[in-house]
Design an enzyme around this catalytic site. Structure first.
Site, PDB file in Angstrom:
ATOM      1  CE  LYS A 112      41.615  53.230   7.718  1.00 29.53           C
ATOM      2  NZ  LYS A 112      42.278  53.311   8.924  1.00 29.53           N
ATOM      3  CE  LYS A 193      40.988  59.853   8.307  1.00 31.84           C
ATOM      4  NZ  LYS A 193      42.244  59.520   9.995  1.00 31.84           N
ATOM      5  CE  LYS A 196      46.963  56.369  14.570  1.00 34.46           C
ATOM      6  NZ  LYS A 196      45.743  55.476  14.024  1.00 34.46           N
TER       7      LYS A 196
HETATM    8  P1  ATP Z   1      44.386  54.659  10.513  1.00 38.05           P
HETATM    9  O1  ATP Z   1      45.044  55.757   9.483  1.00 38.05           O
HETATM   10  O2  ATP Z   1      45.338  54.021  10.566  1.00 38.05           O
HETATM   11  O3  ATP Z   1      43.352  54.511  10.288  1.00 38.05           O
HETATM   12  P2  ATP Z   1      44.313  57.005  11.541  1.00 38.05           P
HETATM   13  O4  ATP Z   1      44.765  58.443  12.128  1.00 38.05           O
HETATM   14  O5  ATP Z   1      43.249  57.490  11.048  1.00 38.05           O
HETATM   15  O6  ATP Z   1      44.879  55.962  11.216  1.00 38.05           O
HETATM   16  P3  ATP Z   1      42.598  55.938  14.243  1.00 38.05           P
HETATM   17  O7  ATP Z   1      43.563  55.100  15.534  1.00 38.05           O
HETATM   18  O8  ATP Z   1      41.989  55.213  13.393  1.00 38.05           O
HETATM   19  O9  ATP Z   1      44.328  56.692  13.234  1.00 38.05           O
HETATM   20  O10 ATP Z   1      41.682  56.722  14.812  1.00 38.05           O
HETATM   21  C1  ATP Z   1      41.629  57.333  16.461  1.00 38.05           C
HETATM   22  C2  ATP Z   1      41.196  58.850  16.729  1.00 38.05           C
HETATM   23  O11 ATP Z   1      41.539  59.414  16.112  1.00 38.05           O
HETATM   24  C3  ATP Z   1      39.599  58.162  16.366  1.00 38.05           C
HETATM   25  O12 ATP Z   1      39.218  59.508  17.155  1.00 38.05           O
HETATM   26  C4  ATP Z   1      39.111  59.043  15.396  1.00 38.05           C
HETATM   27  O13 ATP Z   1      37.755  59.543  14.723  1.00 38.05           O
HETATM   28  C5  ATP Z   1      40.258  60.272  15.434  1.00 38.05           C
HETATM   29  N1  ATP Z   1      41.601  61.014  14.162  1.00 38.05           N
HETATM   30  C6  ATP Z   1      41.500  59.951  13.652  1.00 38.05           C
HETATM   31  N2  ATP Z   1      41.977  61.006  12.086  1.00 38.05           N
HETATM   32  C7  ATP Z   1      42.323  62.341  12.302  1.00 38.05           C
HETATM   33  C8  ATP Z   1      41.813  63.524  11.993  1.00 38.05           C
HETATM   34  N3  ATP Z   1      42.527  63.990  10.742  1.00 38.05           N
HETATM   35  N4  ATP Z   1      41.236  64.540  12.829  1.00 38.05           N
HETATM   36  C9  ATP Z   1      40.493  64.498  13.880  1.00 38.05           C
HETATM   37  N5  ATP Z   1      40.248  63.421  14.268  1.00 38.05           N
HETATM   38  C10 ATP Z   1      41.212  61.886  13.711  1.00 38.05           C
HETATM   39 MG    MG Z   2      41.537  56.363  11.013  1.00 38.14          MG
END
Ligand code: ATP
Ligand code: MG
Length: 329
Positions: A112, A193, A196
Site C-alpha cells: 500500500k 488479490k 475494494k
Molecule cells: P482495501 O483494498 O481497502 O484494503 P479489501 O478488499 O482488502 O479493501 P478489507 O476491508 O481490507 O478489504 O478486508 C476485510 C476482510 O476481507 C478481511 O478479513 C480480509 O482478509 C478479507 N479479504 C479482503 N480481500 C479478500 C480477498 N480478495 N479474498 C478473500 N478475503 C479477502
Molecule cells: Mg484490505
C-alpha cells in the site's frame, strides 16, 4: 461463557465477493456459536485519503450489506470503530510496545505504501490499531481472509510482548480462515488479490453490483490460451473462477473435478456467474428492504456501540493499571 469472535472490514469502497467468501460469509455462519462483535473499521480506512462524504455513505452502505448477508443485530454487535474511542486509546499503548521493524516487514504496508508519494504514519501503524481492535474485546477467534494472517500473527506478538512486560492482560487471538476462498483474486489480474481499493471496472464483483454487470465482468475475466479447464493444473485465472464457484456452492473437490474437467471457458464462466448470482441476488433484495427504513441502520450501529463500550472500557482500565498509567480507582 462463550468465546468471543471479532472481525472488521474497512469502509474503503463497496464490499466484494472476496470480502464475502474470505470473511463475511464466515461471520454470519459462526456468529451464534460465539459472542460476536463485527466492526466497520473507519479509523483503518483513513490510513489512506478518503473523500469525507463518500466515507460517511460507505459506512452506511457497508452496515446495510452486513445486515443483508445475515449478521443478526439481536445477537451480534455491529459497531463502527470510531464510535468507541477505546480502540484508538489502546492502540497508543500497544504502539509503545511495538518495534518499528515488525511493522516495516508487513506485506500490506509494503504494497500500500508503494503507490504513495508520501507515506502517512497511519499506514505503518495499521496493524497496531488492528491488534487493538482484537485485544480490546479479549477476542479468541478472528475470522479473516488469508491476506490478514500476517497482521494476526503480529497481533499475537504484540499481545505476548505486552503480557510479558506488564503481566497477563490480553487473551491470545486465533486466526480463522475459510477452507475455500481465503484469497480471491482480481478478475482482471489473477495475480493480484481482489481489493475494494483497487481501481478498474473489471477487477472486483461488488455484492451490490447489478446482475448484468456481474455477468459481464465474469464473462470478460482473464483466463489463458488453453482450450478448456485443465483440472489438474489450471492457470491462475481459471483456478480463481473455480474457487469462486466452489466457495459459493460448497461443492466437494471430487464433484468439482468431475463437473469441470475439460469444460470450455465460456461455459465455465456462465456457470460461475449463475452460482454468484444465486447467492448475491437475495442479499441485494434484503439490502433494499433493510435500507428502505432510513433510521434503522443508524439505530443498529448506536446499539452496537452501547453494547460493546463497557467491554472496551474494562480492557483499557486493565491495560492502564498494568502499565502504571493513572486511573481514578
Ligand atoms: P482495501 O483494498 O481497502 O484494503 P479489501 O478488499 O482488502 O479493501 P478489507 O476491508 O481490507 O478489504 O478486508 C476485510 C476482510 O476481507 C478481511 O478479513 C480480509 O482478509 C478479507 N479479504 C479482503 N480481500 C479478500 C480477498 N480478495 N479474498 C478473500 N478475503 C479477502
Ligand atoms: Mg484490505
Amino acid at each position: 461463557m462463550k468465546a468471543r469472535v471479532l472481525s472488521g472490514i474497512q469502509p474503503t469502497g463497496s464490499p466484494h465477493i472476496g470480502n464475502y467468501l474470505g470473511a463475511l460469509k464466515n461471520w454470519a455462519k459462526i456468529q451464534y456459536d460465539y459472542d460476536s462483535i463485527y466492526c466497520i473499521v473507519d479509523l483503518h480506512a483513513i490510513t489512506l485519503y478518503q473523500d469525507p462524504k463518500e466515507l460517511r455513505s460507505k459506512i452506511f452502505e457497508l452496515a446495510g450489506t452486513l445486515l443483508a448477508i445475515g449478521i443478526d443485530p439481536k445477537h451480534s454487535a455491529l459497531v463502527v470503530q470510531s464510535s468507541v474511542p477505546e480502540h484508538a486509546e489502546l492502540a497508543w499503548m500497544l504502539t509503545c510496545v511495538t518495534p518499528v521493524g515488525w511493522l516495516e516487514r508487513m506485506t500490506q504496508y509494503k504494497a500500500k505504501s508503494e503507490a504513495q508519494e508520501s507515506i502517512g504514519d497511519g499506514l505503518l501503524q495499521y496493524p497496531v490499531l488492528m491488534a487493538a481492535d482484537i485485544l480490546l474485546y479479549q477476542a479468541g477467534i478472528v475470522p479473516v481472509g488469508d491476506d490478514q494472517s500476517q497482521h494476526l500473527e503480529l497481533a499475537r506478538d504484540i499481545a505476548q510482548r505486552f503480557n510479558s512486560l506488564y503481566g497477563e492482560t490480553f487473551v491470545m487471538p486465533a486466526t480463522r480462515l475459510p477452507s475455500v476462498g481465503a484469497r480471491i483474486m482480481g478478475l482482471d489480474d489473477p495475480e493480484k488479490k481482489m481489493s475494494k481499493s483497487t481501481a478498474g471496472t473489471g477487477h472486483a464483483i461488488g455484492l451490490l453490483d447489478a446482475p448484468d454487470a456481474i455477468r459481464k465482468k465474469i464473462m470478460r475475466s482473464t483466463t489463458d490460451s488453453q482450450p478448456g479447464v485443465n483440472i489438474e493444473n489450471p492457470g491462475a485465472g481459471v483456478r480463481n473462477l473455480l474457487t469462486i464457484f466452489q466457495a459459493f456452492m460448497d461443492w466437494p473437490d471430487d464433484q468439482m473435478q468431475q463437473h469441470f474437467a475439460g469444460m470450455r471457458y465460456g461455459d465455465l464462466k456462465k456457470q460461475v456467474a449463475e452460482a454468484v448470482l444465486a447467492k448475491v441476488e437475495p442479499i441485494q433484495a434484503r439490502y433494499r428492504e433493510i435500507t428502505a427504513d432510513p433510521g434503522y441502520v443508524a439505530k443498529v450501529l448506536e446499539e452496537g456501540a452501547a453494547r460493546v463500550t463497557p467491554l472496551a472500557r474494562e480492557t483499557v482500565q486493565k491495560a492502564k493499571k498494568a502499565m502504571g498509567l493513572f486511573t481514578a480507582d
